[in-house]
Design an enzyme around this catalytic site. Structure first.
Site, PDB file in Angstrom:
ATOM      1  N   TRP A 351       0.828  -1.207   0.000  1.00 55.65           N
ATOM      2  CA  TRP A 351       0.000   0.000   0.000  1.00 55.65           C
ATOM      3  C   TRP A 351       0.858   1.252   0.000  1.00 55.65           C
ATOM      4  CZ3 TRP A 351      -1.835   3.116   4.547  1.00 55.65           C
ATOM      5  CH2 TRP A 351      -1.010   2.964   5.676  1.00 55.65           C
ATOM      6  N   GLU A 494       1.175  -1.968  12.670  1.00 52.61           N
ATOM      7  CA  GLU A 494       1.417  -3.406  12.613  1.00 52.61           C
ATOM      8  C   GLU A 494       1.922  -3.998  13.920  1.00 52.61           C
ATOM      9  OE1 GLU A 494       3.890  -3.683   9.174  1.00 52.61           O
ATOM     10  OE2 GLU A 494       2.236  -3.266   7.806  1.00 52.61           O
ATOM     11  N   GLN A 608       3.577   2.832  13.966  1.00 54.04           N
ATOM     12  CA  GLN A 608       3.506   3.902  12.980  1.00 54.04           C
ATOM     13  C   GLN A 608       2.141   4.575  13.050  1.00 54.04           C
ATOM     14  OE1 GLN A 608       3.951   0.499  10.462  1.00 54.04           O
ATOM     15  NE2 GLN A 608       2.623   1.442   8.934  1.00 54.04           N
TER      16      GLN A 608
END
Length: 776
Positions: A351, A494, A608
């Site tokens: 992505w 993640e 993140q």
């Protein structure tokens, strides 16, 4: 990298190193890599060293090593290595003494230069200059030039160089050896074929000494997966011997070679080599530099008048690499997470390409953006297959993509679990599903910026509707609250696996469904024939009412009393720990030295941006107060262990009015690849970070956004910046912006039609030129 910090070198577009460090070769091999979108050449030195990684990648040529592994970009035969002996002593910077050393990449021209004065173990003093390009003009050509000057005695120069097919991808050999031959004792040729995908590569090389004709005969030789020539020249003291090596690479996957036989490709590629060799290095370098100016800099140059020259160099570094790594020649392939600069992530597309890199092309090179978006359309069969395998309908895009018909190519396992000692399962390929909406969002942004209705009619609406079909099958109804939920996913963060109702995933799915509803209604009124064709193909009539219901009942996490939106259903309940040492880390992922993935999953720590990128993409749906409250909550808990993170936070810091924080984050983002940490880029440059640098400048400090189809600019320059100028392409118009702290000036250089632009809350029609005060 010390020399890159030199202000004068930055003004000259130079990225440089001023010392040879054999233990840190990977850094410069990546950040100084060469390429043209068709090929990427890692900048390993001519002479070989133990810690080097000699990589040459041809975009789109994926291959599986065996059935137990996923497809990856294979490392093609090496053409750049040279074994030099200077009066019986092998040239190596690990022996003797280095009196002077510099290597630099000229970002403007794409030329790599190395200057060395070397004193051999036996006292020979020699000046050597190495130059190298991957031609931006001739897509298949690599050119090298070497000049050697003995400084204290005469000497015999011996060179062995050729085409080395013994290279691997970290030990995996992707090629079967084919034919090896020499044409006229001058032109080396090596033919190889990928073992699983069956792609034929034809590689050619030749050497000539400056002033001695179009090619030079050497003593020819062959070995296993190797063809080479030995050459000898005498050089008097203070006499310079210059020789050139010209190479090219072609494959039968190239569009231009469709239908050709291997023999035809062999013959044609040798003719091309002969022509290039006749031109010589200097002409090839000049025409390549001119092509860089024509294709890149004249259309998308950015200037930053800053107290810190590195600010401008960094965005040029980003633009250079986006040109190098993007296969603008072929819509069947896309941009890898490491571009074409290293073996990291196997050349796969994530992505990152859609959300972080594509916008650069959408707003500056729409013809390239169209191909990158078309790639996603071409991968729909793989998206259908993935959805079906997971028990869903419609199109679920793979987390990692390679060749357009490969489907999902995420590896099953990754790095070691420090607690169990076993490989960790990579769950992203199974449950990180927001990529499906990301693809559609990026496509829609292209459509809004380019105004490309033909693309929407031919491809875009189908892609939009197909993904909405997926979300309709993916959502899970709960009788407890009468809402539809998305459970067991990974969001952009993640560090949080197997979570329910990740806010980013849910909101983006909601946006995807709403956009499908509005486009269905629009087509039913304006283009019923097109809608009929799509309905017949996708059975849309049975989905339209379902989409409307789902869009109204999908669970969207809401701000609490403190205005904080839960990142997912459990995040705010997790243990809160002191993250100081990880926030101050110079390396990323240091938290894994103390915790494994399962333990991190139970802590309030984010890898993140997650909620933050939701505010960035869907800006209009959240108030400034909500954005600030969530910034204050999540930023201290975000380690920025992903290269995607800093640029997003930089842009959001601008949005909430914290210019100092925005500039600090911009500086940190530059260090991901250009910074002093010498291991950060061993596996290749970070494509998302590269795209994020440009977005930080144009969308962050420049304040450019597209909201509900309208172009807006609301600049917020850092204190150190006096002026920012950049190009944007909007609906086919080339717009040139000059931003200061006092005003915005816009020149419509195309002047075919007026461009509507919102500045300081007012919409202006710009047909030729306008300047608006932004002082409050």
């Amino acid at each position: 990298m010390d020399t890159a910090m030199n202000y004068e070198r930055a003004k000259q577009w130079i990225l440089a190193e001023d010392r040879f460090t054999p233990e840190s070769l990977g850094k410069c091999e990546s950040v100084m890599c060469l390429g043209n979108g068709y090929m990427g050449l890692r900048s390993a030195l001519e002479e070989e060293y133990v810690n080097e990684k000699r990589d040459l990648f041809i975009a789109g040529t994926f291959n599986k090593f065996d059935e137990s592994e996923v497809t990856e970009l294979p490392n093609a035969a090496d053409v750049t290595s040279m074994e030099l002996h200077l009066k019986s002593e092998r040239f190596s910077l690990e022996s003797g003494r280095i009196e002077n050393y510099e290597r630099f990449l000229n970002l403007k021209t794409g030329e790599l230069v190395r200057n060395v004065i070397w004193i051999s173990p036996r006292g020979k003093r020699v000046r050597l200059t190495f130059k190298r390009i991957v031609s931006m003009k001739r897509m298949h050509v690599i050119a090298q030039q070497v000049s050697i000057t003995p400084l204290n005695r005469d000497m015999k120069i011996r060179l062995r160089t050729g085409i080395d097919g013994q290279v691997t991808n970290s030990g995996a050999q992707h090629f079967s050896e084919g034919e090896k031959r020499f044409y006229d004792h001058k032109y080396m040729q090596y033919v190889s074929r990928t073992t699983e995908s069956g792609i034929t590569f034809v590689t050619n090389s030749a050497v000539k000494r400056e002033g001695f004709g179009s090619g030079e005969e050497g003593r020819i030789g062959m070995g296993r997966r190797h063809v080479y020539c030995d050459y000898e020249w005498d050089a008097a003291m203070d006499e310079t011997v210059t020789f050139e090596k010209i190479s090219n690479v072609h494959t039968l996957r190239d569009l231009e070679h469709a239908g050709r036989t291997v023999q035809e490709l062999q013959e044609e590629s040798v003719r091309e080599l002969q022509e290039a060799l006749k031109c010589g290095y200097d002409i090839l370098a000049r025409e390549s530099a001119a092509a860089w100016e024509e294709k890149v800099w004249s259309r998308a140059r950015i200037s930053i008048d800053s107290e810190n020259e590195l600010d401008e160099l960094a965005v040029r570094f980003a633009q250079y690499h986006m040109a190098v790594m993007t296969p603008a020649h072929d819509e069947r392939m896309n941009i890898g997470a490491k571009g074409l600069s290293g073996e990291g992530y196997k050349g796969h597309t994530f992505w990152d390409a859609d959300i972080f890199v594509l916008p650069y092309f959408t707003f500056t090179f729409p013809e390239t953006a169209r191909k990158l978006v078309k790639y996603r359309y071409l991968t729909l069969p793989g998206a259908h297959k993935k959805a079906q395998e997971n028990g869903y309908a419609g199109a679920q895009f793979p987390w990692e993509s390679a060749w357009y018909d490969d489907g999902e190519v995420t590896p099953a396992f990754g790095d070691v679990d420090i607690v169990t000692g076993r490989p960790q399962t990579i769950w992203s390929g199974k449950i990180e599903q927001h990529i499906t909406s990301d693809v559609v969002f990026a496509m829609w942004q292209y459509y809004q910026a380019a105004g490309d209705q033909a693309f929407m009619d031919d491809y875009g609406y189908e892609l939009l509707f197909d993904t909405a079909v997926f979300w309709a099958s993916r959502l899970e109804y709960s009788a407890d609250d009468g809402k539809y939920h998305i459970n067991n996913v990974i969001g952009p963060d993640e560090y949080k696996e197997h979570v329910n109702d990740n806010a980013y995933t849910n909101y983006m799915a909601w946006w995807n469904l709403n956009k499908a509803v509005s486009c269905y209604e629009e087509l039913s009124e304006e283009k019923p024939g097109l809608l009929g064709k799509l309905s017949e193909k996708l059975n849309l009539e049975s989905y339209y009412e379902k989409w409307r219901e789902l869009a109204g009942k999908i669970y969207l996490p809401q701000p609490g009393a403190d205005l904080v939106i839960p990142q997912d259903a459990s995040y705010l309940t997790l243990e809160d720990i002191d993250l100081t040492k990880y926030k101050e880390q110079e390396e990323v992922l240091l938290i894994y030295r103390d915790y494994n993935a399962e333990q991190i999953n139970k802590l309030q720590v984010s890898k993140q941006a997650d909620i933050m990128i939701l505010f960035y993409l869907l800006e209009n749906y959240f108030t400034d107060e909500v954005k600030k409250a969530n910034w204050n909550y999540y930023e201290p808990r975000t380690l920025h262990d992903s290269s995607l993170s800093l640029s997003t936070h930089c842009i959001l810091a601008n949005d909430i009015g914290d210019r100092d924080m925005a500039y600090s984050l911009y500086q940190k983002s530059l260090n991901i690849d250009m910074g002093p940490f010498m291991k950060s880029s061993d596996g290749g440059i970070h494509s998302a970070s590269i795209g994020g640098i440009w977005q930080s400048v144009v969308f962050g400090f420049g304040g450019v956004r597209v909201l509900e189809g309208n172009l807006r600019i609301r600049p917020s320059l850092p204190k150190k910046w006096r002026k920012l100028s950049f190009h944007l392409n909007w609906h086919g118009q080339d717009l040139f912006f000059t931003v200061t702290k006092e005003s915005v000036k816009i020149e419509n250089r195309t002047r075919v039609k007026a461009a509507d632009i919102e500045i300081a809350g007012k919409v202006y029609q710009v047909f030729d030129e306008i300047e608006v005060s932004t002082e409050r």
